[in-house]
Design a protein around this motif. Structure first.
Motif, mmCIF file in Angstrom:
data_model
loop_
_atom_site.group_PDB
_atom_site.id
_atom_site.type_symbol
_atom_site.label_atom_id
_atom_site.label_comp_id
_atom_site.label_asym_id
_atom_site.label_seq_id
_atom_site.Cartn_x
_atom_site.Cartn_y
_atom_site.Cartn_z
ATOM 1 N N GLU A 65 0.827 -1.207 0.000
ATOM 2 C CA GLU A 65 0.000 0.000 0.000
ATOM 3 C C GLU A 65 0.864 1.262 0.000
ATOM 4 N N PRO A 66 0.603 2.204 -0.940
ATOM 5 C CA PRO A 66 1.312 3.492 -0.924
ATOM 6 C C PRO A 66 1.022 4.237 0.373
ATOM 7 N N ASP A 67 1.996 5.014 0.862
ATOM 8 C CA ASP A 67 1.787 5.811 2.065
ATOM 9 C C ASP A 67 1.839 7.295 1.721
ATOM 10 N N ILE A 68 1.823 8.125 2.728
ATOM 11 C CA ILE A 68 1.799 9.578 2.533
ATOM 12 C C ILE A 68 3.013 10.056 1.734
ATOM 13 N N ILE B 237 -6.013 8.228 3.836
ATOM 14 C CA ILE B 237 -4.731 8.771 4.303
ATOM 15 C C ILE B 237 -4.885 10.271 4.520
ATOM 16 N N GLU B 238 -4.662 10.714 5.742
ATOM 17 C CA GLU B 238 -4.820 12.130 6.094
ATOM 18 C C GLU B 238 -3.634 12.932 5.555
ATOM 19 N N ILE C 54 3.115 18.774 4.687
ATOM 20 C CA ILE C 54 3.898 18.730 3.439
ATOM 21 C C ILE C 54 2.969 18.607 2.240
ATOM 22 N N SER C 55 1.925 17.791 2.366
ATOM 23 C CA SER C 55 0.951 17.632 1.278
ATOM 24 C C SER C 55 0.323 18.978 0.919
ATOM 25 N N TYR C 56 -0.125 19.694 1.950
ATOM 26 C CA TYR C 56 -0.759 21.002 1.709
ATOM 27 C C TYR C 56 0.227 21.993 1.103
#
Length: 397
Positions: free
Chosen positions: A300-303, A334-335, A339-341
């Motif tokens: 499974e891919p992660d953040i 996945i929340e 870094i994502s934002y």
């Protein structure tokens, strides 16, 4: 701070006293390590009121978990009281105090100031004691002092370094860019009684790969195989990461095949190395294919996976595709992290879509997170770029 003389009763120095006398390291009482408890003063706790064994032992365990730790003076008083109660003070107890000082990132002086307690109680120093002290020195970036202490131990045969001590020194050196010294220690270790294991070789290989010296790293890999030390996933991940950074994709494929032949299947970290490397070379669609391949293989891919692909798209101005990945990530449960934002905000700001960037910026707080300095800098640059100075000032305030 007052220096403590490390000498026994007959005035003769113990084997490593000359080291402390001639080195930048000194053994001192540490005035910066203090503890104050207004409700129950510590000095009352460690006095004669500790009338039984259980109380004294319980107090010791409480003291090593205090933040900040009590001073070594308080520990000394407790130990004297424990001895009166018939509780033997051994190297394990003292090493746990040293370890606590090192883990709490106090001055190394605090950890070294425990050493006189060994002397006054006739407790011999051991490899664990010195390994803990060396780790404490590295944690303060006192690389020269850590290396000098290690050399002294070996040169004067004070204690025989074990694999954990070697690993501590080599890890401390490699993480601070001293790759040649790390490799030199490997060669020293190979000539001694303690032979390197897979963990030691992985430290050296990772250091060489981070230096871009892939040929040397692969040579070490071959040496391991000749010595019947099988590489593990960590070994391959380090070399694959180095190869990806150099864009040597054919060699990456060769290593993948080698792993599969050894029945060693890539983990999520391996795939993340690949996706990040592909994205940085502009091969974002290939990175997405890698992610799909991960899922097919049950990894499974992660953040980190999603962030790498989002960043790849944003770097090439494809912010809508990055937003699609952002949505897929959320749908997978996945929340997004800060870094994502920040990746998406940066993508929108570069396209001068500041309203979309501001919407995401406000969403961060709504989700219970806090923007970091990179996020603030990114949104401020975006606002300045489109001339919204007043809005930028409000955010700055």
């Amino acid at each position: 701070m007052r220096r403590i003389s490390l000498r026994n009763g007959n005035g003769n120095g113990i084997p490593f006293v000359s080291f402390f006398a001639g080195s930048a390291i000194t053994v001192r009482t540490c005035s910066s390590c203090h503890y104050s408890n207004k409700s129950i003063p510590l000095k009352d706790k460690i006095g004669v009121n500790s009338s039984n064994l259980d109380d004294a032992v319980t107090l010791f365990h409480q003291m090593v978990t205090m933040k900040p730790l009590p001073s070594v003076v308080n520990f000394s008083k407790l130990f004297k009281n424990m001895i009166k109660l018939g509780i033997p003070i051994d190297g394990f107890i003292l090493t746990s105090v040293i370890n606590s000082y090192c883990l709490m990132h106090y001055s190394a002086d605090c950890a070294f100031s425990v050493l006189p307690i060994y002397l006054t109680n006739g407790i011999p120093f051991n490899v664990v004691t010195f390994t803990t002290l060396i780790r404490g020195l590295f944690s303060e970036n006192k690389v020269k002092d850590a290396v000098e202490l290690f050399k002294k131990l070996v040169r004067e045969d004070i204690c025989e370094p074990n694999d954990f001590m070697y690993a501590t020194v080599m890890n401390g050196l490699s993480k601070r860019g001293h790759t040649k010294k790390t490799l030199g220690l490997l060669r020293l270790m190979e000539q001694g009684n303690t032979q390197p294991d897979i963990y030691i070789y992985n430290i050296v290989i990772d250091a060489l790969c981070k230096d871009g010296n892939l040929d040397a790293a692969i040579n070490i890999l071959h040496e391991m195989k000749q010595k019947d030390i099988p590489p593990n996933i960590v070994t391959y991940n380090s070399i694959i990461d180095g190869l990806c950074k150099l864009g040597q994709w054919e060699k990456v494929k060769t290593l993948f095949s080698e792993m599969v032949n050894l029945t060693m299947y890539p983990d999520v970290h391996t795939f993340n190395i690949l996706t990040d490397g592909l994205c940085k070379e502009g091969k974002v669609e290939d990175a997405e294919e890698v992610m799909k391949h991960m899922v097919r293989k049950g990894v499974e891919p992660d953040i980190i996976t999603y962030n790498a692909i989002m960043d790849g798209y944003c770097l090439h101005g494809q912010v809508d595709r990055a937003r699609r990945i952002f949505k897929i990530m959320i749908d997978k449960g996945i929340e997004p992290n800060i870094i994502s934002y920040t990746i998406l905000i940066n993508g929108y700001c570069k396209k001068k879509k500041v309203d979309e960037a501001m919407q995401l910026f406000c969403e961060i707080s709504q989700k219970g997170s806090k923007p970091d300095v990179v996020t603030y800098n990114t949104i401020l640059q975006g606002l300045f770029k489109v001339g919204r100075i007043g809005h930028a000032k409000k955010i700055l305030c």
